[in-house]
Write an enzyme that holds these catalytic residues in place. Structure first.
Site, PDB file in Angstrom:
ATOM      1  N   GLY A   1     121.075  87.465  37.922  1.00 19.11           N
ATOM      2  CA  GLY A   1     121.943  88.040  38.966  1.00 19.11           C
ATOM      3  C   GLY A   1     121.412  87.832  40.376  1.00 19.11           C
ATOM      4  O   GLY A   1     121.584  88.696  41.246  1.00 19.11           O
TER       5      GLY A   1
ATOM      6  N   ASP B   1     108.261  62.452  30.938  1.00 16.28           N
ATOM      7  CA  ASP B   1     108.511  61.039  31.240  1.00 16.28           C
ATOM      8  C   ASP B   1     107.226  60.232  31.480  1.00 16.28           C
ATOM      9  O   ASP B   1     107.180  59.040  31.166  1.00 16.28           O
ATOM     10  CB  ASP B   1     109.536  60.855  32.362  1.00 16.28           C
ATOM     11  CG  ASP B   1     109.108  61.497  33.663  1.00 16.28           C
ATOM     12  OD1 ASP B   1     108.085  62.220  33.680  1.00 16.28           O
ATOM     13  OD2 ASP B   1     109.798  61.280  34.673  1.00 16.28           O
TER      14      ASP B   1
ATOM     15  N   SER C   1     119.271  95.618  48.321  1.00 13.73           N
ATOM     16  CA  SER C   1     118.151  94.767  47.903  1.00 13.73           C
ATOM     17  C   SER C   1     118.719  93.440  47.422  1.00 13.73           C
ATOM     18  O   SER C   1     119.881  93.372  47.026  1.00 13.73           O
ATOM     19  CB  SER C   1     117.361  95.427  46.779  1.00 13.73           C
ATOM     20  OG  SER C   1     118.155  95.505  45.610  1.00 13.73           O
TER      21      SER C   1
ATOM     22  N   THR D   1     108.989  69.411  27.629  1.00 10.10           N
ATOM     23  CA  THR D   1     108.694  69.787  29.016  1.00 10.10           C
ATOM     24  C   THR D   1     109.596  70.952  29.409  1.00 10.10           C
ATOM     25  O   THR D   1     110.769  70.968  29.025  1.00 10.10           O
ATOM     26  CB  THR D   1     108.898  68.614  30.001  1.00 10.10           C
ATOM     27  OG1 THR D   1     109.049  69.136  31.324  1.00 10.10           O
ATOM     28  CG2 THR D   1     110.131  67.786  29.706  1.00 10.10           C
TER      29      THR D   1
ATOM     30  N   ARG E   1      95.784  65.038  31.009  1.00 15.56           N
ATOM     31  CA  ARG E   1      96.259  63.902  31.791  1.00 15.56           C
ATOM     32  C   ARG E   1      95.132  62.881  31.753  1.00 15.56           C
ATOM     33  O   ARG E   1      93.960  63.234  31.891  1.00 15.56           O
ATOM     34  CB  ARG E   1      96.634  64.347  33.199  1.00 15.56           C
ATOM     35  CG  ARG E   1      97.787  65.371  33.130  1.00 15.56           C
ATOM     36  CD  ARG E   1      98.606  65.487  34.388  1.00 15.56           C
ATOM     37  NE  ARG E   1      99.953  65.936  34.102  1.00 15.56           N
ATOM     38  CZ  ARG E   1     100.354  67.221  34.125  1.00 15.56           C
ATOM     39  NH1 ARG E   1      99.515  68.173  34.408  1.00 15.56           N
ATOM     40  NH2 ARG E   1     101.611  67.528  33.866  1.00 15.56           N
TER      41      ARG E   1
END
Ligand code: ADP
Length: 348
Positions: A210, A127, A240, A150, A96
């Protein structure tokens, strides 16, 4: 200027085998910028080899825009991109660069590019990268084509971005493993995945893994709604559960949500897993390798055809060009409402 791979300069001895419309382009600079994504290397390979095949020299710019400012340029030949199609990350590195956000910074970068004889650029990134590319191209009249790289899949003008498919598969692999331990211990897991503004990874990985519920940045989910859903599951003998949370979701992240849900579910052992940066790494899937190859090839073809300030993308499995400004300014909403409806049904 060093060569990434000194083995041979012969890579550049390929004869140009295609007709070139834009005779002004003799040397292309290619760079990766912003967040890294699996498949960026496959894309660099495609840009380098398509250019050389077309009789155009290629310079790799290391560390994105920072490399333009630091003159971090490397000569690329066909062999310098050997054995990288399967590698995650980016051999050109990424960064960056704050200086590039100023006009003076861009002017300095442009001078260095010109001094290196580069007359067109291919920018691989998101972008932010495209915003910088658009400014540089407009201010200094240099042709630029952007390639969407990305994991977030959040760019307008393309159905998929390079890296998204690999990241989603990485998340699915993690969910599968978490499910084993969740089921063994009757646990409720909150799994946080990347996606500050885009819930694409969360939605698709959640469906494929799932998950019992998915919380997305694009959709407000009240905690009460989530609790009701989990209660329904518990009363129908679910022992669970896994809830996928995109990092940009509005309830404050997985730890916060887990805390708020905890009181209601004394019988569940509640755990939180933040998948983090492992989602950015790994060998790209076949989908990402093919996409990256197609877009890298198309970007060079577009420059040769005289195009500039465009993003190459894929729509309905066809490569297409979108004005880079349009790609930046339109917020892409790729979440399919029908998938959200289906998700609710399949997770009962
Ligand atoms: P991404 O391309 O993944 O969205 P960033 O938003 O970090 O990643 O942008 C990558 C780089 O692009 C920044 O470090 C900066 O050098 C350049 N850039 C981003 N926004 C601008 C801007 N508004 N003006 C000029 N350059 C920009």
């Amino acid at each position: 200027m060093n060569s990434i791979n000194n083995r041979s300069e012969a890579g550049n001895t390929f004869k140009a085998r295609t007709h070139r419309n834009n005779e002004n382009i003799k040397k292309i600079g290619v760079f990766t910028s912003g967040g890294d994504a699996p498949g960026m290397n496959a894309c660099v390979r495609a840009v380098v080899r398509t250019s050389i095949y077309s009789g155009i020299e290629v310079v790799g710019i290391r560390h994105g825009y920072q490399g333009m400012i630091d003159k971090n340029f490397i000569h690329m030949d066909a062999r310098s991109v050997c054995h990288i199609i399967q590698q995650g990350g980016t051999i050109l590195k990424t960064a960056r660069c704050v200086d590039f956000k100023t006009k003076e910074g861009r002017a300095f970068a442009f001078k260095n590019i010109k001094d290196a004889g580069i007359d067109a650029l291919v920018a691989i990134g998101g972008d932010g990268t495209f915003t910088g590319a658009e400014l540089l191209s407009r201010e200094f009249d240099i042709p630029i084509i952007g390639i969407p790289g990305t994991i977030d899949n959040d760019l307008f003008g393309t159905d998929y971005t390079i890296g998204y498919d690999t990241a989603t598969n990485t998340v699915i692999e993690a969910i599968d493993k978490i499910r084993d331990t969740a089921a063994s211990h009757d646990r409720l897991f909150f799994v946080e995945v990347m996606g500050r503004d885009s819930g694409c990874i969360a939605l698709h990985a959640g469906i494929a893994g799932g998950a019992e519920a998915i919380l997305l940045p694009e959709k407000d989910t009240a905690i009460d709604e989530l609790i009701a859903k989990l209660e329904e599951g518990a009363t129908s003998n679910k022992t669970s559960s896994i809830v996928i949370i995109a990092e940009g979701e509005k309830n404050g992240g997985a730890y916060n949500i887990a805390r708020r849900v905890k009181d209601k579910f004394g019988f569940y052992d509640i755990k939180v897993t933040i998948l983090g940066h492992l989602q950015r790494g790994g060998s790209p899937t076949s989908f990402d390798r093919v996409l990256a190859s197609r877009l890298g090839y198309a970007a060079v073809k577009a420059l040769i055809a005289g195009e500039s300030r465009k993003m190459v993308g894929i729509q309905a499995n066809k490569v297409c060009l979108t004005d880079i400004e349009e790609a930046i300014n339109n917020h892409s909403i790729k979440l399919e409402d029908d998938l959200l409806v289906m998700m609710d049904v399949l997770s009962i």
